[in-house]
Design a protein around this motif. Sequence first.
Motif, PDB file in Angstrom:
ATOM      1  N   LYS A 146       0.828  -1.209   0.000  1.00 37.83           N
ATOM      2  CA  LYS A 146       0.000   0.000   0.000  1.00 37.83           C
ATOM      3  C   LYS A 146       0.862   1.259   0.000  1.00 37.83           C
TER       4      LYS A 146
ATOM      5  N   ALA B 166       0.903   4.289  -2.819  1.00 35.31           N
ATOM      6  CA  ALA B 166       0.727   5.706  -2.488  1.00 35.31           C
ATOM      7  C   ALA B 166       1.955   6.516  -2.887  1.00 35.31           C
TER       8      ALA B 166
ATOM      9  N   ILE C  90      -0.641  11.485   1.419  1.00 33.82           N
ATOM     10  CA  ILE C  90      -1.458  10.507   0.695  1.00 33.82           C
ATOM     11  C   ILE C  90      -1.770   9.368   1.655  1.00 33.82           C
ATOM     12  N   HIS C  91      -3.029   9.275   2.015  1.00 35.21           N
ATOM     13  CA  HIS C  91      -3.482   8.201   2.895  1.00 35.21           C
ATOM     14  C   HIS C  91      -3.834   7.011   2.011  1.00 35.21           C
ATOM     15  N   VAL C  92      -3.506   5.845   2.462  1.00 39.06           N
ATOM     16  CA  VAL C  92      -3.792   4.639   1.680  1.00 39.06           C
ATOM     17  C   VAL C  92      -4.331   3.581   2.626  1.00 39.06           C
ATOM     18  N   GLU C  93      -5.393   2.924   2.185  1.00 36.05           N
ATOM     19  CA  GLU C  93      -5.993   1.892   3.027  1.00 36.05           C
ATOM     20  C   GLU C  93      -6.676   0.852   2.159  1.00 36.05           C
TER      21      GLU C  93
ATOM     22  N   THR D 273      -7.611   2.062  -1.494  1.00 29.33           N
ATOM     23  CA  THR D 273      -8.016   3.447  -1.736  1.00 29.33           C
ATOM     24  C   THR D 273      -6.877   4.392  -1.368  1.00 29.33           C
ATOM     25  N   GLU D 274      -6.562   5.296  -2.291  1.00 30.36           N
ATOM     26  CA  GLU D 274      -5.604   6.367  -2.044  1.00 30.36           C
ATOM     27  C   GLU D 274      -6.404   7.657  -1.894  1.00 30.36           C
ATOM     28  N   ARG D 275      -6.088   8.426  -0.872  1.00 31.46           N
ATOM     29  CA  ARG D 275      -6.775   9.702  -0.670  1.00 31.46           C
ATOM     30  C   ARG D 275      -5.726  10.785  -0.469  1.00 31.46           C
ATOM     31  N   PHE D 276      -5.689  11.724  -1.420  1.00 35.31           N
ATOM     32  CA  PHE D 276      -4.749  12.827  -1.359  1.00 35.31           C
ATOM     33  C   PHE D 276      -5.305  13.911  -0.441  1.00 35.31           C
ATOM     34  N   GLU D 277      -4.520  14.319   0.517  1.00 38.43           N
ATOM     35  CA  GLU D 277      -4.860  15.445   1.382  1.00 38.43           C
ATOM     36  C   GLU D 277      -3.969  16.606   0.925  1.00 38.43           C
TER      37      GLU D 277
ATOM     38  N   GLU E 111      -4.540  13.015 -12.119  1.00 37.96           N
ATOM     39  CA  GLU E 111      -5.119  11.676 -12.313  1.00 37.96           C
ATOM     40  C   GLU E 111      -4.561  11.010 -13.570  1.00 37.96           C
TER      41      GLU E 111
END
Length: 175
Positions: A77, A81, A104-107, A121-125, A144
């Motif tokens: 993961k 990310a 970048i949070h990844v879970e 899921t990658e979530r860019f903060e 993207e």
Amino acid sequence: MTTERPADTSTESTDAGTHAGTGTGTEIAPSSPSPSDALWVERTGVRTYTGYSERGAQVQIGPASEGAVFTPGELLKIALAGCAGMSSDRGFARRLGDDYRVVIHVEGAKDMAEDRYPEITERFEIDLSELDDDARERLLTVAERAIEKTCTVGRTIKAGASVQTLFDQPGGSIE
């Protein structure tokens, strides 16, 4: 997974810049990363390993119960990310400046029955509040596309990769 690693599996400690476990202490000349850089892991204890790169990087690998180690799933993961971040970095820096901040949070939950991650899921903060709506949408589209086109880890996961496992033993190879 094929390894080009010498048969010597000693676990002597090394400093960055020397070949781990070879017993030679051979200095590694600094070089730019390439797809052919050697990577390997060495067993350090029960279900614990240290991963090495020929460039001197190290990472501790093991079960979560061992404390300050990464599990293999966490490394997967984090690699995803990190790859997404590197792939989108130029586009964000061009618009936001070289000192922009992103986390970048990844879970992804593990499917225990199948022993795999069915979705990650990658979530860019990232703060895009200085941009108007059109500029923000353009920048996110550029980011993207860059990730879809150049993130090797993401492209590999999405396409699937065959994995070949070989077992080398002194005096020959067993497949």
